[in-house]
Design a protein around this motif. Structure first.
Motif, PDB file in Angstrom:
ATOM      1  N   ARG A 190       1.120  -3.236  -7.696  1.00  0.00           N
ATOM      2  CA  ARG A 190       0.247  -2.831  -6.595  1.00  0.00           C
ATOM      3  C   ARG A 190       0.005  -1.328  -6.673  1.00  0.00           C
ATOM      4  NH1 ARG A 190       4.160  -5.439  -2.570  1.00  0.00           N
ATOM      5  NH2 ARG A 190       4.857  -6.361  -4.515  1.00  0.00           N
ATOM      6  N   LEU A 246      -9.316  -4.843  -1.508  1.00  0.00           N
ATOM      7  CA  LEU A 246      -8.258  -5.208  -2.450  1.00  0.00           C
ATOM      8  C   LEU A 246      -8.605  -6.504  -3.179  1.00  0.00           C
ATOM      9  CD1 LEU A 246      -5.204  -4.552  -0.111  1.00  0.00           C
ATOM     10  CD2 LEU A 246      -5.830  -3.168  -2.111  1.00  0.00           C
ATOM     11  N   GLY A 259      -6.471  -1.196  -5.888  1.00  0.00           N
ATOM     12  CA  GLY A 259      -6.810  -0.611  -4.588  1.00  0.00           C
ATOM     13  C   GLY A 259      -7.874   0.457  -4.628  1.00  0.00           C
ATOM     14  N   LEU A 282      -0.373  -6.475   1.918  1.00  0.00           N
ATOM     15  CA  LEU A 282      -0.054  -5.886   0.612  1.00  0.00           C
ATOM     16  C   LEU A 282       1.445  -5.664   0.440  1.00  0.00           C
ATOM     17  CD1 LEU A 282      -1.255  -4.728  -2.030  1.00  0.00           C
ATOM     18  CD2 LEU A 282      -1.440  -2.519  -0.865  1.00  0.00           C
TER      19      LEU A 282
END
Length: 485
Positions: free
Chosen positions: A20, A81, A97, A11
């Motif tokens: 993210r 994810l 997430g 990530l």
């Protein structure tokens, strides 16, 4: 293609333009169990929860696939994810997430039920589609094979209802408060239907359990909206190229999204409003507005656009005469006849819908929207017409999409093409008998009481329908275009 996989370890290595999670995933607790881990949930509710977790870490999701193993097998190696692609003129990618745990119920029943009876879990949400509720006539169908199985084997359920009740039974036995059960499926009065189904099922097993659920549980109503095209290989390749690693199951949707939830929870709730969720006590009002202001114009585009040889919503909105008609239909004919919820800005909502319709990145096919017209026309258009007649307002513009449907049915029947409609046999039989004469054809269709009663007894409606049908002429593209002017 790279062999690196999207997961917690990779990530931090993603390119900087990829959005993210802006919170510490390791610090979150699972507070939600979601049944039905399909694309819509992952593109819609899980994204809202992803935003919530930046404010409150107690509401991460345990996602449960009730039937398929595929979603678990795709997401478990990725630590839950996955990538969301927002479709628009400038597409954007965002890694979500919110899902911390993924189970396949067929192989991990006890892990699912164990999580549902965890003290930290205070909310169970569902997107299992209408058939997943095992209803008949709006009430639980005790003859449904899954319900019959679960009543005979309540500790090893297979249905969503069976899982909900077994989870609640375990909580009662552990002296834990019940979780709130929140349906996120698009069916009217979803929370009310789900409450009745759960209590009725529990009653067959244990009267005291049913009373405990009825007295202490909560089943808020909700309304959801966002177009979510299916994931395809083109999306997977695009995401892989952008991330520099493989995402086995990304999802995509339009940028527009809406979630309206009744504020009726029994065991605390996430701060959903901080993520853009509308908390309201009038879910029926929002459902009605969506049916009339979004779904009715969709049907208008589907039938009138199909007659004009157009294939998608975006192409229909690129046809000036059709786009102008739909805009007038919404602002001038539907908005005045919608009893909007408090604080609902109907003109602004219409403008947002028109922008969505024009989105070239969404290839929403008119042929698909045209399915099940006998079920959609009454709730999308006939209710608005009934309200307009009661208020003494004109209905001519509202009748044109319905006349378009009749011409569409006539064309399909005369070409020997079956309709994707539960009333195909009846509609096709009438369609084959049409002559092109407005009075004859309209009267034959309006005699289908399952669709048109009781409006078919109103002379004003009959006259307006004959006029609209005649205006469309032979249903050719030129005739339809002339009628829309």
């Amino acid at each position: 293609m790279t062999e690196r996989r999207l997961n917690a370890a990779t990530l931090a290595t993603l390119p900087p333009d990829i959005q993210r999670p802006n919170y510490d995933r390791a610090a979150t607790k699972i507070g939600i169990v979601h049944l039905g881990l399909g694309a819509f949930h992952r593109a819609h509710q899980a994204v809202y929860v992803d935003d919530v977790l930046a404010h409150d870490p107690d509401w991460a999701i345990c996602g449960v696939s009730l039937n398929s193993l595929d979603v678990r097998d795709a997401l478990a190696p990725q630590d839950g994810l996955y990538t969301l692609a927002l479709l628009g003129e400038q597409p954007t990618l965002r890694v979500i997430g919110a899902i911390r745990e993924v189970f396949a119920a067929r192989e991990e029943r006890e892990r699912v039920l164990g999580r549902m009876s965890d003290v930290d879990v205070r909310l169970v949400t569902l997107t299992v589609t209408e058939k997943g509720y095992c209803l008949s006539g709006g009430e639980l169908d005790f003859d449904h094979p899954d319900i019959a199985h679960d009543l005979a084997n309540p500790r090893t359920p297979v249905s969503a209802i069976g899982y909900l009740v077994e989870g609640l039974r375990r909580r009662k036995a552990q002296r834990l408060p019940p979780y709130t059960v929140l349906s996120c499926d698009n069916l009217p009065d979803n929370g009310g239907k789900l409450r009745r189904a759960v209590v009725a099922y529990a009653q067959r097993l244990d009267h005291d359990l049913a009373c405990w659920i009825a007295e202490n549980g909560a089943f808020p109503r909700s309304m959801v909206d966002s177009i979510t095209p299916a994931t395809d290989d083109a999306l997977r390749e695009r995401v892989c190229d952008a991330l520099g690693c493989v995402d086995a199951w990304p999802v995509q949707r339009e940028a527009y999204t809406q979630w309206v939830v009744e504020d009726a929870f029994c065991n605390g709730r996430p701060p959903l409003e901080r993520a853009g969720v509308t908390m309201s006590d009038d879910i029926a009002g929002y459902d009605r507005a969506k049916l009339r202001l979004l779904n009715a114009p969709h049907s208008a585009l589907a039938y009138l656009g199909s007659l004009m040889g157009i294939e998608t919503v975006a192409q229909a909105m690129g046809t000036p005469v059709l786009a102008a008609f739909v805009e007038r239909l919404m602002h001038d004919a539907i908005v005045p006849n919608v009893a909007a919820p408090r604080g609902f800005d109907a003109p602004r909502y219409v403008d947002a819908i028109l922008e969505r319709f024009r989105n070239p990145a969404i290839q929403h096919r008119l042929s698909q929207i045209a399915w099940d017209g006998s079920q959609k026309i009454p709730v999308r258009l006939l209710g608005t017409i009934a309200d307009a007649l009661a208020a003494g307002r004109p209905i001519g513009r509202l009748c044109l999409p319905i006349a378009g449907w009749l011409h569409f049915v006539r064309r399909q029947a005369r070409n020997g093409v079956a309709l994707s409609d539960p009333m195909n046999d009846v509609l096709s039989q009438v369609g084959r008998r049409t002559t092109g004469d407005a009075t004859h054809d309209v009267d034959a269709f309006l005699a289908i009481d399952a669709v048109f009663a009781p409006l078919s007894a109103d002379a004003r409606f009959v006259a307006a329908m004959r006029s609209a049908y005649a205006a469309l002429g032979d249903g050719s593209p030129d005739a339809v275009g002339a009628a829309l002017l």
